[in-house]
Write a protein that holds these residues in place. Structure first.
Motif, PDB file in Angstrom:
ATOM      1  N   PRO A   8       0.723  -1.225  -0.054  1.00 35.21           N
ATOM      2  CA  PRO A   8       0.072   0.191  -0.096  1.00 35.21           C
ATOM      3  C   PRO A   8       0.677   1.346  -0.102  1.00 35.21           C
ATOM      4  CG  PRO A   8      -0.851  -1.710   1.708  1.00 35.21           C
ATOM      5  CD  PRO A   8       0.574  -2.132   1.385  1.00 35.21           C
ATOM      6  N   TYR A   9       2.143   1.471   0.782  1.00 33.54           N
ATOM      7  CA  TYR A   9       2.676   2.448   0.618  1.00 33.54           C
ATOM      8  C   TYR A   9       3.543   2.414  -0.734  1.00 33.54           C
ATOM      9  CZ  TYR A   9       1.877   1.717   5.636  1.00 33.54           C
ATOM     10  OH  TYR A   9       1.333   1.351   6.853  1.00 33.54           O
ATOM     11  N   LEU A  10       3.902   1.411  -1.314  1.00 38.14           N
ATOM     12  CA  LEU A  10       4.576   1.663  -2.446  1.00 38.14           C
ATOM     13  C   LEU A  10       3.595   2.247  -3.721  1.00 38.14           C
ATOM     14  CD1 LEU A  10       7.019   1.369  -4.452  1.00 38.14           C
ATOM     15  CD2 LEU A  10       6.291  -1.002  -4.781  1.00 38.14           C
ATOM     16  N   PHE A  11       2.463   1.541  -3.329  1.00 43.82           N
ATOM     17  CA  PHE A  11       1.196   1.923  -4.613  1.00 43.82           C
ATOM     18  C   PHE A  11       0.978   3.474  -4.228  1.00 43.82           C
ATOM     19  CE2 PHE A  11      -3.363   3.228  -5.081  1.00 43.82           C
ATOM     20  CZ  PHE A  11      -3.317   2.848  -6.473  1.00 43.82           C
ATOM     21  N   SER A  12       0.876   4.178  -2.845  1.00 40.02           N
ATOM     22  CA  SER A  12       0.617   5.331  -2.685  1.00 40.02           C
ATOM     23  C   SER A  12       1.828   6.402  -3.190  1.00 40.02           C
ATOM     24  CB  SER A  12       0.713   5.715  -1.248  1.00 40.02           C
ATOM     25  OG  SER A  12      -0.499   4.903  -0.906  1.00 40.02           O
ATOM     26  N   TRP A  50       4.806  16.749  -4.867  1.00 37.95           N
ATOM     27  CA  TRP A  50       4.868  15.366  -4.580  1.00 37.95           C
ATOM     28  C   TRP A  50       4.909  15.226  -2.988  1.00 37.95           C
ATOM     29  CZ3 TRP A  50       8.614  11.368  -7.079  1.00 37.95           C
ATOM     30  CH2 TRP A  50       8.266  10.119  -6.847  1.00 37.95           C
ATOM     31  N   LEU A  51       5.745  16.417  -2.500  1.00 36.71           N
ATOM     32  CA  LEU A  51       6.020  16.181  -0.966  1.00 36.71           C
ATOM     33  C   LEU A  51       4.616  16.331  -0.172  1.00 36.71           C
ATOM     34  CD1 LEU A  51       8.995  18.639  -0.486  1.00 36.71           C
ATOM     35  CD2 LEU A  51       8.791  16.253  -0.138  1.00 36.71           C
ATOM     36  N   VAL A  52       3.639  17.153  -0.893  1.00 35.52           N
ATOM     37  CA  VAL A  52       2.277  17.254  -0.437  1.00 35.52           C
ATOM     38  C   VAL A  52       1.341  15.996  -0.773  1.00 35.52           C
ATOM     39  CG1 VAL A  52       0.079  18.563  -0.347  1.00 35.52           C
ATOM     40  CG2 VAL A  52       2.301  19.621  -0.311  1.00 35.52           C
ATOM     41  N   ALA A  53       1.556  15.390  -1.857  1.00 34.78           N
ATOM     42  CA  ALA A  53       0.785  14.568  -2.438  1.00 34.78           C
ATOM     43  C   ALA A  53       0.854  12.874  -1.741  1.00 34.78           C
ATOM     44  CB  ALA A  53       0.879  14.432  -3.995  1.00 34.78           C
ATOM     45  N   PHE A  54       2.056  12.757  -1.340  1.00 37.37           N
ATOM     46  CA  PHE A  54       2.299  11.390  -1.011  1.00 37.37           C
ATOM     47  C   PHE A  54       1.694  11.329   0.356  1.00 37.37           C
ATOM     48  CE2 PHE A  54       5.263   8.474   1.308  1.00 37.37           C
ATOM     49  CZ  PHE A  54       4.690   7.271   0.782  1.00 37.37           C
ATOM     50  N   PRO A  55       1.735  12.000   1.320  1.00 32.69           N
ATOM     51  CA  PRO A  55       1.334  11.877   2.608  1.00 32.69           C
ATOM     52  C   PRO A  55      -0.539  12.135   2.379  1.00 32.69           C
ATOM     53  CG  PRO A  55       2.892  13.613   2.748  1.00 32.69           C
ATOM     54  CD  PRO A  55       2.842  13.251   1.492  1.00 32.69           C
ATOM     55  N   VAL A  60      -5.947   9.871   2.244  1.00 28.70           N
ATOM     56  CA  VAL A  60      -7.172   9.693   1.619  1.00 28.70           C
ATOM     57  C   VAL A  60      -7.455   8.408   1.287  1.00 28.70           C
ATOM     58  CG1 VAL A  60      -8.250  11.000  -0.368  1.00 28.70           C
ATOM     59  CG2 VAL A  60      -6.951  12.169   1.057  1.00 28.70           C
ATOM     60  N   ALA A  61      -6.506   7.742   0.539  1.00 28.12           N
ATOM     61  CA  ALA A  61      -6.838   6.435  -0.150  1.00 28.12           C
ATOM     62  C   ALA A  61      -7.867   5.181   0.835  1.00 28.12           C
ATOM     63  CB  ALA A  61      -5.560   5.772  -0.362  1.00 28.12           C
ATOM     64  N   ARG A  65     -11.444   4.211  -0.473  1.00 24.28           N
ATOM     65  CA  ARG A  65     -11.912   2.670  -0.512  1.00 24.28           C
ATOM     66  C   ARG A  65     -13.103   2.549   0.120  1.00 24.28           C
ATOM     67  NH1 ARG A  65      -6.128   1.920   0.848  1.00 24.28           N
ATOM     68  NH2 ARG A  65      -4.963   1.578  -1.110  1.00 24.28           N
ATOM     69  N   ARG A  66     -13.391   3.081   1.385  1.00 21.13           N
ATOM     70  CA  ARG A  66     -14.535   2.926   1.974  1.00 21.13           C
ATOM     71  C   ARG A  66     -15.568   3.673   1.539  1.00 21.13           C
ATOM     72  NH1 ARG A  66     -12.136   5.783   6.608  1.00 21.13           N
ATOM     73  NH2 ARG A  66     -10.270   4.255   7.285  1.00 21.13           N
TER      74      ARG A  66
END
Length: 78
Positions: A8-12, A50-55, A60-61, A65-66
């Motif tokens: 999940p972290y690699l995907f993110s 990207w520094l904002v998008a990754f966290p 949010v993921a 999903r929910r």
């Protein structure tokens, strides 16, 4: 290879990198046009985004999903 528990972290990481690259490229083009230093400006914008998008994707993921699970009908409920 990476252990599956880190999937999940690699995907993110990959998703946030690709999406922030695409969006920052479009935003940079819209703001500046194709100027001589376009790629340098784009890479600077991509790095900060990207520094904002990754966290953000990490947070949010699971919510997304929910929400998808609530909105999608299960096959046996038809």
């Amino acid at each position: 290879m990476i252990h599956p528990k880190f999937a999940p972290y690699l995907f993110s990481l990959l998703l946030s990198g690709m999406m922030s690259c695409l969006v920052s490229g479009i935003a940079t083009y819209r703001a500046l046009g194709f100027v001589p230093n376009f790629v340098a400006e784009w890479m600077g914008a991509w790095g900060s985004s990207w520094l904002v998008a990754f966290p953000a994707v990490l947070v949010v993921a699971p919510i997304a999903r929910r929400l998808v699970a609530l909105l999608v009908r299960s096959p046996d409920a038809a």
